[in-house]
Structure formats: C-alpha cells, structure tokens
Design a protein around this motif. Structure first.
Motif, PDB file in Angstrom:
ATOM      1  N   MET A 188       0.726  -1.152  -0.135  1.00  0.00           N
ATOM      2  CA  MET A 188       0.001  -0.141   0.174  1.00  0.00           C
ATOM      3  C   MET A 188       0.683   1.208   0.020  1.00  0.00           C
ATOM      4  SD  MET A 188      -3.503  -0.831   2.477  1.00  0.00           S
ATOM      5  CE  MET A 188      -2.458  -1.252   4.002  1.00  0.00           C
ATOM      6  N   PRO A 189       0.331   2.120  -0.672  1.00  0.00           N
ATOM      7  CA  PRO A 189       1.416   3.533  -0.722  1.00  0.00           C
ATOM      8  C   PRO A 189       1.203   4.270   0.542  1.00  0.00           C
ATOM      9  CG  PRO A 189      -0.653   3.813  -1.899  1.00  0.00           C
ATOM     10  CD  PRO A 189      -0.614   2.450  -1.502  1.00  0.00           C
ATOM     11  N   ALA A 190       2.373   5.015   0.935  1.00  0.00           N
ATOM     12  CA  ALA A 190       2.484   5.951   1.717  1.00  0.00           C
ATOM     13  C   ALA A 190       1.741   7.291   1.527  1.00  0.00           C
ATOM     14  CB  ALA A 190       4.075   6.223   2.010  1.00  0.00           C
ATOM     15  N   LEU A 191       1.336   7.999   2.553  1.00  0.00           N
ATOM     16  CA  LEU A 191       0.526   9.015   2.419  1.00  0.00           C
ATOM     17  C   LEU A 191       1.260  10.184   1.598  1.00  0.00           C
ATOM     18  CD1 LEU A 191      -1.895  10.827   3.290  1.00  0.00           C
ATOM     19  CD2 LEU A 191      -0.781  11.267   5.190  1.00  0.00           C
ATOM     20  N   PHE A 192       0.648  10.758   0.805  1.00  0.00           N
ATOM     21  CA  PHE A 192       1.109  11.776  -0.357  1.00  0.00           C
ATOM     22  C   PHE A 192       2.265  11.347  -1.130  1.00  0.00           C
ATOM     23  CE2 PHE A 192      -0.289  14.790   3.368  1.00  0.00           C
ATOM     24  CZ  PHE A 192      -1.273  14.695   3.175  1.00  0.00           C
ATOM     25  N   SER A 193       2.501  10.091  -1.173  1.00  0.00           N
ATOM     26  CA  SER A 193       3.387   9.622  -2.218  1.00  0.00           C
ATOM     27  C   SER A 193       3.147   9.469  -3.655  1.00  0.00           C
ATOM     28  CB  SER A 193       3.800   7.863  -1.983  1.00  0.00           C
ATOM     29  OG  SER A 193       2.739   7.105  -2.261  1.00  0.00           O
ATOM     30  N   ASP A 194       3.796   9.532  -4.823  1.00  0.00           N
ATOM     31  CA  ASP A 194       3.532   9.484  -6.031  1.00  0.00           C
ATOM     32  C   ASP A 194       2.159   8.611  -6.363  1.00  0.00           C
ATOM     33  OD1 ASP A 194       5.318  11.366  -6.909  1.00  0.00           O
ATOM     34  OD2 ASP A 194       6.622  10.045  -7.799  1.00  0.00           O
ATOM     35  N   GLN A 195       2.314   7.046  -5.691  1.00  0.00           N
ATOM     36  CA  GLN A 195       1.383   6.187  -6.019  1.00  0.00           C
ATOM     37  C   GLN A 195       0.047   6.531  -5.341  1.00  0.00           C
ATOM     38  OE1 GLN A 195       2.294   2.398  -4.652  1.00  0.00           O
ATOM     39  NE2 GLN A 195       0.654   1.524  -5.934  1.00  0.00           N
ATOM     40  N   TRP A 196       0.260   6.965  -4.117  1.00  0.00           N
ATOM     41  CA  TRP A 196      -0.832   7.534  -3.408  1.00  0.00           C
ATOM     42  C   TRP A 196      -1.799   8.797  -4.086  1.00  0.00           C
ATOM     43  CZ3 TRP A 196      -3.202  11.979  -1.320  1.00  0.00           C
ATOM     44  CH2 TRP A 196      -4.104  11.795  -0.433  1.00  0.00           C
ATOM     45  N   VAL A 197      -1.034   9.642  -4.510  1.00  0.00           N
ATOM     46  CA  VAL A 197      -1.713  10.865  -5.077  1.00  0.00           C
ATOM     47  C   VAL A 197      -2.312  10.294  -6.524  1.00  0.00           C
ATOM     48  CG1 VAL A 197       0.244  11.927  -6.304  1.00  0.00           C
ATOM     49  CG2 VAL A 197      -1.739  13.506  -5.282  1.00  0.00           C
ATOM     50  N   SER A 198      -1.730   9.420  -7.130  1.00  0.00           N
ATOM     51  CA  SER A 198      -2.294   8.988  -8.230  1.00  0.00           C
ATOM     52  C   SER A 198      -3.752   8.151  -7.998  1.00  0.00           C
ATOM     53  CB  SER A 198      -1.524   7.865  -8.940  1.00  0.00           C
ATOM     54  OG  SER A 198      -2.039   7.372 -10.317  1.00  0.00           O
ATOM     55  N   LEU A 199      -3.822   7.400  -6.961  1.00  0.00           N
ATOM     56  CA  LEU A 199      -4.872   6.751  -6.538  1.00  0.00           C
ATOM     57  C   LEU A 199      -5.911   7.708  -5.989  1.00  0.00           C
ATOM     58  CD1 LEU A 199      -3.345   3.333  -4.799  1.00  0.00           C
ATOM     59  CD2 LEU A 199      -4.503   3.557  -7.065  1.00  0.00           C
TER      60      LEU A 199
END
Length: 134
Positions: free
Chosen positions: A1-12
């Motif tokens: 699961m992506p970390a808060l505010f990471s690239d993956q998180w913000v994409s999701l």
C-alpha cells in the motif's frame, strides 16, 4: 500500500476524486480549475499535488515547484483522523480555527462561503479515505 502523499498515493487519490460524482461532477458544474497541494505542517514544501481541470484531476505527482491555487497542511495524525473519520463543516471550521488545518495558499473564507466549493471540499477528504495506504 502506498505511503501518504507518495506518487502512487496521489495517483490513486486522483482516481478516487474523478470517480466521485459529488466531487468531480459538482466541481465540473462550476468550471473549477486549480492546482492543489497537500503536505505536513512544518515542512517548507508540500509533498504532492493534483491539477484539477473542469472538476477532474488531470495530473498528479510529487510537488516540484508547480504554481499553486491551494496548499493544505496538517499533521500526519490529523490527516489520518480526517481520512478515516471524514470531515464535516463543523469539524472543518474547528480544524481551521485551531490551526490544525492550514491553508498556506488559498482563501479558506471564500471557499467556505461558497456552497458549490465547500461541499466538494468536504467530499475530497472522503475520497482521500478511499485510498489504501500504509
């Protein structure tokens, strides 16, 4: 699961935003265009941003100097709380007046006085809560 505010998180997060008609659809009705950044209090720069065009997120990623319409900051604990429990108009007002939610860029007062913006702003926290993360 992506970390808060990471690239993956913000994409999701952008996907969750675009998939919520009460958020993207409502903002499309008013032709909302903005670049919104998110991060932690005490840091010089936000962690990530989304670019919203006509209500929908069209771009997202790590913040790297983009001109911002909004820059929202809070502690990691407050972000966690709002993402898990949501945020209403009353709790938004309390978060703002107590300094738990800071608008480094953007006009909080103008936003909350405009129901066409305030409702979707509250919905954006629900969209954040739908993003899985660490």
């Amino acid at each position: 699961m992506p970390a808060l505010f990471s690239d993956q998180w913000v994409s999701l997060y952008g996907d969750a935003w675009n998939g919520d008609p009460e958020l993207s659809g409502a903002l499309a009705k008013i032709g909302f265009n903005s670049t919104i950044a998110y991060g932690f209090q005490g840091e010089d720069n936000p962690r990530c941003y989304i670019k919203v065009e006509n209500g929908s997120v069209t771009e997202s990623g790590a913040y790297s100097g983009q001109p911002l319409s909004w820059d929202l900051r809070a502690s990691p604990a407050d972000w966690d709380k709002w993402m898990s429990k949501g945020l209403g108009m009353m709790s938004l007002g309390i978060a703002y007046t107590t300094g738990k939610l800071k608008f480094k860029v953007g006009d909080y007062t103008a936003m909350v006085k405009n129901p066409a913006m305030a409702g979707p702003f509250i919905k954006s926290f629900s969209a954040m809560g739908r993003v899985p993360r660490d």
